[in-house]
Design a protein around this motif. Structure first.
Motif, PDB file in Angstrom:
ATOM      1  N   GLU A   1      35.352  35.985  28.774  1.00 40.02           N
ATOM      2  CA  GLU A   1      35.592  34.561  28.555  1.00 40.02           C
ATOM      3  C   GLU A   1      36.304  33.986  29.776  1.00 40.02           C
ATOM      4  O   GLU A   1      37.116  34.653  30.405  1.00 40.02           O
ATOM      5  N   SER A   2      35.992  32.752  30.113  1.00 39.16           N
ATOM      6  CA  SER A   2      36.427  32.164  31.386  1.00 39.16           C
ATOM      7  C   SER A   2      37.926  32.263  31.616  1.00 39.16           C
ATOM      8  O   SER A   2      38.381  32.649  32.700  1.00 39.16           O
ATOM      9  N   HIS A   3      38.721  31.897  30.621  1.00 41.51           N
ATOM     10  CA  HIS A   3      40.166  31.908  30.807  1.00 41.51           C
ATOM     11  C   HIS A   3      40.694  33.323  30.990  1.00 41.51           C
ATOM     12  O   HIS A   3      41.612  33.562  31.787  1.00 41.51           O
ATOM     13  N   ASN A   4      40.124  34.287  30.257  1.00 35.49           N
ATOM     14  CA  ASN A   4      40.530  35.685  30.421  1.00 35.49           C
ATOM     15  C   ASN A   4      40.271  36.171  31.846  1.00 35.49           C
ATOM     16  O   ASN A   4      41.087  36.886  32.437  1.00 35.49           O
ATOM     17  N   ILE A   5      39.113  35.790  32.391  1.00 38.58           N
ATOM     18  CA  ILE A   5      38.772  36.179  33.762  1.00 38.58           C
ATOM     19  C   ILE A   5      39.754  35.537  34.740  1.00 38.58           C
ATOM     20  O   ILE A   5      40.201  36.168  35.702  1.00 38.58           O
ATOM     21  N   HIS A   6      40.096  34.278  34.484  1.00 42.92           N
ATOM     22  CA  HIS A   6      41.063  33.578  35.344  1.00 42.92           C
ATOM     23  C   HIS A   6      42.399  34.315  35.395  1.00 42.92           C
ATOM     24  O   HIS A   6      43.014  34.440  36.472  1.00 42.92           O
ATOM     25  N   MET A   7      42.847  34.818  34.259  1.00 40.09           N
ATOM     26  CA  MET A   7      44.115  35.547  34.220  1.00 40.09           C
ATOM     27  C   MET A   7      44.026  36.832  35.047  1.00 40.09           C
ATOM     28  O   MET A   7      44.954  37.167  35.803  1.00 40.09           O
ATOM     29  N   ALA A   8      42.913  37.547  34.901  1.00 35.98           N
ATOM     30  CA  ALA A   8      42.727  38.777  35.673  1.00 35.98           C
ATOM     31  C   ALA A   8      42.668  38.486  37.166  1.00 35.98           C
ATOM     32  O   ALA A   8      43.234  39.227  37.988  1.00 35.98           O
ATOM     33  N   GLU A   9      42.000  37.403  37.544  1.00 38.01           N
ATOM     34  CA  GLU A   9      41.907  37.029  38.949  1.00 38.01           C
ATOM     35  C   GLU A   9      43.263  36.575  39.494  1.00 38.01           C
ATOM     36  O   GLU A   9      43.602  36.848  40.648  1.00 38.01           O
ATOM     37  N   SER A  10      44.039  35.896  38.677  1.00 39.15           N
ATOM     38  CA  SER A  10      45.371  35.454  39.099  1.00 39.15           C
ATOM     39  C   SER A  10      46.273  36.650  39.370  1.00 39.15           C
ATOM     40  O   SER A  10      47.040  36.660  40.346  1.00 39.15           O
ATOM     41  N   PHE A  11      46.183  37.668  38.511  1.00 37.97           N
ATOM     42  CA  PHE A  11      46.978  38.877  38.723  1.00 37.97           C
ATOM     43  C   PHE A  11      46.557  39.580  40.011  1.00 37.97           C
ATOM     44  O   PHE A  11      47.403  39.964  40.838  1.00 37.97           O
ATOM     45  N   ALA A  12      45.253  39.756  40.205  1.00 39.01           N
ATOM     46  CA  ALA A  12      44.760  40.467  41.390  1.00 39.01           C
ATOM     47  C   ALA A  12      45.126  39.734  42.667  1.00 39.01           C
ATOM     48  O   ALA A  12      45.503  40.346  43.672  1.00 39.01           O
TER      49      ALA A  12
END
Length: 350
Positions: free
Chosen positions: A182-193
């Motif tokens: 889901e888009s927001h979940n991916i955003h969180m993972a990308e923000s961490f990386a």
């Protein structure tokens, strides 16, 4: 004559600096550091080594990959593992990616693979790759690529990309718990990386002012390519979340929040373990990345424009301030930053 020689020397240095930066030595060092990762092995591929092994035969290539992984990293692959690894060296060769390989029964990681971009691009090509520019699609203002080349060196771009993908493999929170993309979940993972990658490269390479400069690059992608993707009906995506790529990769807020940490003397002189840096990246992500309502607000901004989106969220804030006032304020703040991007780019690329 002396002036001509000096000019020639300067041009030679500029030309040399724009040549492809090779990350092979860094990949080798990272493998020594992370192949024996405590919870699961992390493999960082040098795509040139795999591609030098490949033949015209797919079945032969799968065997060669299995043999290489076993000999080099001591890991036995299953058939679908080697097929996936082959795809990331052929079909997806130009992309930079990270991928966990899991146990089918327990869903635990057997190992995690980092696939740096296999494109041996010079500076301009790497900037275009990150901005998503192709021969067919370039929604950016004139001279954007040349300005970004002055903003971030090829070495900085390559190393941040490499450590960004490594950081996905070190993520113990977002990717392991992502049941669906889901888009927001991916955003969180990308923000961490993105957060962890900048912590890494600042410590290891002493990059200066990197958070602000990188945030401009991410913001430009959102402002122009993100807006293009979400509004262009002819853009075909493999997954609905891809329409929101401009917001998924709008990582400027988490980058800007790191600026004071990265520039602090105490951070630079103190030794930090990988776990400590990961904890800092996690805290930064939790505190400064978008919540789901703000994510939707930025999607609205890219889709419908500044006037319509701010008007809509002002109405929501007035009717339900407990739910939407903070979202409205955050939307306005992000729009201010996005509107300032050209000013910042011009100032920092001169």
């Amino acid at each position: 004559m002396i002036k001509k020689l000096i000019k020639l020397l300067i041009l030679t240095v500029i030309s040399f600096s724009s040549l492809a930066y090779n990350t092979s030595s860094e990949v080798e060092l990272l493998n020594k550091e992370f192949n024996q990762n405590e919870e699961y092995p992390i493999i960082i591929f040098d795509k040139n080594k795999i591609q030098n092994l490949l033949t015209e035969s797919k079945s032969e290539n799968l065997k060669l990959i299995e043999q290489y992984i076993l000999k080099t990293f001591g890991i036995e692959l299953e058939k679908h593992d080697s097929e996936t690894i082959l795809d990331y060296h052929t079909v997806f060769n130009s992309s930079a990616s990270a991928l966990p390989f899991k146990e089918s029964r327990t869903n635990k990681y057997r190992f995690c693979a980092v696939f740096p971009s296999g494109s041996n691009l010079e500076h301009e090509g790497e900037v275009k790759r990150i901005l998503g520019i192709t021969d067919e699609v370039n929604p950016y203002p004139k001279n954007t690529v040349k300005k970004v080349m002055k903003l971030l060196s090829l070495k900085e771009l390559k190393l941040i990309s490499l450590y960004h993908e490594l950081s996905h493999c070190l993520d113990k929170t977002y990717i392991p718990n992502m049941t669906m993309p889901e888009s927001h979940n991916i955003h969180m993972a990308e923000s961490f990386a993105e957060s962890l990658s900048l912590l890494f490269v600042t410590k290891r390479f002493n990059f200066r002012n990197i958070a602000l400069r990188r945030s401009i690059l991410r913001g430009l992608y959102t402002k122009y390519m993100g807006k293009h993707i979400i509004n262009d009906e002819d853009t075909i995506v493999m997954h609905p979340s891809a329409k929101s790529m401009g917001v998924i990769y709008y990582l400027s807020p988490t980058l800007l929040s790191l600026d004071s940490i990265l520039s602090s003397y105490s951070f630079r002189i103190k030794d930090h373990t990988t776990d400590q840096l990961s904890a800092m990246a996690l805290s930064n992500t939790e505190n400064y990345s978008f919540d789901s309502r703000t994510f939707a607000a930025i999607v609205s901004y890219l889709k419908f424009g500044e006037k319509n989106s701010t008007s809509n969220y002002l109405d929501l804030a007035q009717s339900s301030p407990d739910l939407f006032y903070n979202t409205y304020l955050r939307l306005r703040r992000e729009i201010l930053f996005i509107n300032d991007l050209e000013f910042l780019l011009d100032k920092l690329s001169n």
